[in-house]
Each structure stands twice: as C-alpha cells, then as structure tokens.
Design a protein around this motif. Sequence first.
Motif, PDB file in Angstrom:
ATOM      1  N   VAL A 117     -42.064 -36.393   1.236  1.00  0.00           N
ATOM      2  CA  VAL A 117     -41.358 -36.217  -0.035  1.00  0.00           C
ATOM      3  C   VAL A 117     -40.008 -36.915   0.081  1.00  0.00           C
ATOM      4  CG1 VAL A 117     -40.385 -34.605  -1.697  1.00  0.00           C
ATOM      5  CG2 VAL A 117     -42.503 -34.034  -0.515  1.00  0.00           C
ATOM      6  N   ALA A 118     -39.738 -37.890  -0.793  1.00  0.00           N
ATOM      7  CA  ALA A 118     -38.481 -38.643  -0.778  1.00  0.00           C
ATOM      8  C   ALA A 118     -37.490 -37.988  -1.736  1.00  0.00           C
ATOM      9  CB  ALA A 118     -38.712 -40.099  -1.169  1.00  0.00           C
ATOM     10  N   ARG A 119     -36.295 -37.717  -1.221  1.00  0.00           N
ATOM     11  CA  ARG A 119     -35.222 -37.140  -2.038  1.00  0.00           C
ATOM     12  C   ARG A 119     -33.960 -37.969  -1.804  1.00  0.00           C
ATOM     13  NH1 ARG A 119     -37.897 -32.599   0.087  1.00  0.00           N
ATOM     14  NH2 ARG A 119     -38.684 -31.143  -1.501  1.00  0.00           N
ATOM     15  N   PHE A 120     -33.358 -38.489  -2.880  1.00  0.00           N
ATOM     16  CA  PHE A 120     -32.153 -39.309  -2.726  1.00  0.00           C
ATOM     17  C   PHE A 120     -31.386 -39.346  -4.038  1.00  0.00           C
ATOM     18  CE2 PHE A 120     -35.777 -41.953  -3.776  1.00  0.00           C
ATOM     19  CZ  PHE A 120     -35.331 -42.685  -4.868  1.00  0.00           C
ATOM     20  N   THR A 121     -30.080 -39.664  -3.901  1.00  0.00           N
ATOM     21  CA  THR A 121     -29.235 -39.863  -5.065  1.00  0.00           C
ATOM     22  C   THR A 121     -29.123 -41.350  -5.352  1.00  0.00           C
ATOM     23  OG1 THR A 121     -27.222 -39.907  -3.691  1.00  0.00           O
ATOM     24  CG2 THR A 121     -27.904 -37.774  -4.622  1.00  0.00           C
ATOM     25  N   LEU A 122     -28.820 -41.677  -6.609  1.00  0.00           N
ATOM     26  CA  LEU A 122     -28.734 -43.068  -7.057  1.00  0.00           C
ATOM     27  C   LEU A 122     -27.420 -43.252  -7.799  1.00  0.00           C
ATOM     28  CD1 LEU A 122     -30.170 -45.833  -7.443  1.00  0.00           C
ATOM     29  CD2 LEU A 122     -31.094 -44.918  -9.575  1.00  0.00           C
ATOM     30  N   SER A 123     -26.533 -44.121  -7.256  1.00  0.00           N
ATOM     31  CA  SER A 123     -25.267 -44.383  -7.918  1.00  0.00           C
ATOM     32  C   SER A 123     -25.444 -45.450  -8.989  1.00  0.00           C
ATOM     33  CB  SER A 123     -24.209 -44.825  -6.893  1.00  0.00           C
ATOM     34  OG  SER A 123     -24.610 -46.022  -6.267  1.00  0.00           O
ATOM     35  N   SER A 124     -24.413 -45.623  -9.830  1.00  0.00           N
ATOM     36  CA  SER A 124     -24.530 -46.571 -10.940  1.00  0.00           C
ATOM     37  C   SER A 124     -24.665 -48.002 -10.489  1.00  0.00           C
ATOM     38  CB  SER A 124     -23.302 -46.436 -11.856  1.00  0.00           C
ATOM     39  OG  SER A 124     -22.111 -46.681 -11.117  1.00  0.00           O
ATOM     40  N   ASP A 125     -24.194 -48.324  -9.253  1.00  0.00           N
ATOM     41  CA  ASP A 125     -24.331 -49.692  -8.762  1.00  0.00           C
ATOM     42  C   ASP A 125     -25.660 -49.931  -8.053  1.00  0.00           C
ATOM     43  OD1 ASP A 125     -23.981 -48.239  -6.488  1.00  0.00           O
ATOM     44  OD2 ASP A 125     -22.244 -49.327  -5.754  1.00  0.00           O
ATOM     45  N   GLY A 126     -26.531 -48.914  -8.011  1.00  0.00           N
ATOM     46  CA  GLY A 126     -27.844 -49.079  -7.422  1.00  0.00           C
ATOM     47  C   GLY A 126     -27.964 -48.664  -5.980  1.00  0.00           C
ATOM     48  N   SER A 127     -26.881 -48.158  -5.347  1.00  0.00           N
ATOM     49  CA  SER A 127     -26.961 -47.746  -3.949  1.00  0.00           C
ATOM     50  C   SER A 127     -27.574 -46.351  -3.837  1.00  0.00           C
ATOM     51  CB  SER A 127     -25.567 -47.748  -3.317  1.00  0.00           C
ATOM     52  OG  SER A 127     -24.695 -46.876  -4.013  1.00  0.00           O
ATOM     53  N   LEU A 128     -28.321 -46.101  -2.725  1.00  0.00           N
ATOM     54  CA  LEU A 128     -29.022 -44.842  -2.506  1.00  0.00           C
ATOM     55  C   LEU A 128     -28.360 -44.064  -1.381  1.00  0.00           C
ATOM     56  CD1 LEU A 128     -31.172 -46.649  -4.007  1.00  0.00           C
ATOM     57  CD2 LEU A 128     -32.898 -45.383  -2.753  1.00  0.00           C
ATOM     58  N   ALA A 129     -28.499 -42.731  -1.432  1.00  0.00           N
ATOM     59  CA  ALA A 129     -27.999 -41.843  -0.387  1.00  0.00           C
ATOM     60  C   ALA A 129     -28.944 -40.654  -0.285  1.00  0.00           C
ATOM     61  CB  ALA A 129     -26.574 -41.372  -0.695  1.00  0.00           C
ATOM     62  N   PRO A 130     -29.181 -40.135   0.947  1.00  0.00           N
ATOM     63  CA  PRO A 130     -30.085 -38.995   1.094  1.00  0.00           C
ATOM     64  C   PRO A 130     -29.589 -37.793   0.300  1.00  0.00           C
ATOM     65  CG  PRO A 130     -29.590 -39.984   3.217  1.00  0.00           C
ATOM     66  CD  PRO A 130     -28.642 -40.606   2.242  1.00  0.00           C
ATOM     67  N   SER A 131     -30.528 -36.988  -0.197  1.00  0.00           N
ATOM     68  CA  SER A 131     -30.210 -35.804  -0.991  1.00  0.00           C
ATOM     69  C   SER A 131     -30.839 -34.589  -0.329  1.00  0.00           C
ATOM     70  CB  SER A 131     -30.724 -35.970  -2.420  1.00  0.00           C
ATOM     71  OG  SER A 131     -30.559 -34.777  -3.153  1.00  0.00           O
ATOM     72  N   ALA A 132     -30.122 -33.475  -0.347  1.00  0.00           N
ATOM     73  CA  ALA A 132     -30.632 -32.238   0.217  1.00  0.00           C
ATOM     74  C   ALA A 132     -31.733 -31.680  -0.664  1.00  0.00           C
ATOM     75  CB  ALA A 132     -29.517 -31.212   0.379  1.00  0.00           C
ATOM     76  N   PRO A 133     -32.723 -30.930  -0.102  1.00  0.00           N
ATOM     77  CA  PRO A 133     -33.806 -30.349  -0.919  1.00  0.00           C
ATOM     78  C   PRO A 133     -33.240 -29.409  -1.973  1.00  0.00           C
ATOM     79  CG  PRO A 133     -34.362 -30.259   1.402  1.00  0.00           C
ATOM     80  CD  PRO A 133     -32.916 -30.661   1.338  1.00  0.00           C
TER      81      PRO A 133
END
Length: 258
Positions: free
Chosen positions: A242-258
């Motif tokens: 299961v992939a969980r991540f945040t997406l910023s307005s410039d398109g960069s990704l960062a891991p997200s907590a469940p």
Amino acid sequence: MTTTHSAGSAAGERLKRAREASGYDLSEASARMKLPVHALETLESGDWDRLGPPVFVRGHARSYARMLGICLDDEALPSPFTTTQIPSLVSHAHVPRYRYVAENLVRRAVYIVLTASLVVPVWLATRAHGDGATAVAPLDISPSQTSQVEPAVRTPMVASIASMPAATPAAAPVEIQFDGDSWVQLFDADGSIVEKGLMHAGQSRSVQSDAVSRLVLGNAAAVRLQVQGLPVDLAPYTRANVARFTLSSDGSLAPSAP
C-alpha cells in the motif's frame, strides 16, 4: 468465483506450517512483513473477510507466502471481484458560485492596482516634464526683450516602476495508471476526501498537484505513477503493498503516515 472459508482456512494452515518450519514466531514474522501480529494471525486462521477488501487480502497473502518461500494458487486466494458494489468516484471539488465571484473580483482588483502602480508614476513624470518645457515671457516685456528671458530649469524626473509579483508556479500534472485492481483514496490539503473508489486494470486517473495533497494507493505493485510526464518509483512510499505519500504543488512526493 468467491473463495470459501474452508479454502481460506487451508491456505492459512499452509502459511502457518511454513512459518513454523522457517523457525519464525508471529512477532518475528510481523517485523519482517511490517504488518501487525493480529493481521498475520487472521491470515493464518483463514478468516480473511476481517482484513478488508479482497484485493488487499490477496496482496498480503502473496507477500506473506513469498517471505516464507511458498507459493499460493490463485484458487486459494479471494477473488478481487467479490465486492457486491463498486463505489463510484465522486468529486467533492465543486467551487460554490460565491467563491467563484469573489475570486474574480480579487483578480480584477489586483489587475487595477498593478496597472495604477505602472501608469500613475509615468503620468506624473510626463506632466512635470511638460510643465517645465516652455518658458513664458511676462506681459510687460517687449518682444525684443523676450529673447533675454532664460528658460526655466528642467528638473529631470525618473518614473518609479513597481516590481511585478513573482509568478505562481503552474500545478504539476499527475497521471495514475492501473495494471491491476487497486483501491484509491485522494485527499485535499484540509484532509478531506476528494475521491475514493476501486480502479480496475487498464484504467487511469489524471489529477493536478494543487487539487490533491495526499494519496493512498492499494495494490501498489500494479500502479504506475507519472508526475510531469516522468515515472515515479513508489517503492520508497510503499508498506505491505500500500503506497501512502503526500504531493506538493510543485510535484514533489514525501512519505505519509498511515
């Protein structure tokens, strides 16, 4: 075809025997799988309905079997099509009319302010320049003496041009393609659900990075993600398939907590 409880029990018993033969207890297997102990106990008991949608159960069971060095037949796994109702993707991103009108008024006000900041200094400089350009002789001086009248001194003026505000970067396009069934959840910046549902193999979904702040993709092994046309590896953001991540307005990704 829906997997019966007896079939799930048989597959769960195979998993349990394989774990015991490998010398792992449940806590050690939980640490290796990065799954809670109760989830592994449920897999081994065969009561797989308690683990959620069948597509997630299939992913967990296959991952557990691979870790233990065994292979489970497809007939022993729950069908991904056993859900009685496939939820439709419902958009909650409707903009109320009052907000649309307010945004238009703000844009017009900004345009007027910027125009005034450019035009007014130039107009003042031109007006001052025109006032001092022509020397006027007093009425009581004869025409022969007008040549002796010195023209007024011209004071140079420089128009001040306000700096333009920095342009807001355009939102990054995000393309999600599905090679298999996957449960999808999209959240906005306030944490509210924008869209959710079960996507099937061959389907795709396009979003903008300024409209979606966090994504959850089930069965991540069957999902391909592209940001601004470039492929993104989901492995750093995936746990238990299961992939969980945040997406910023410039398109960069960062891991997200469940």
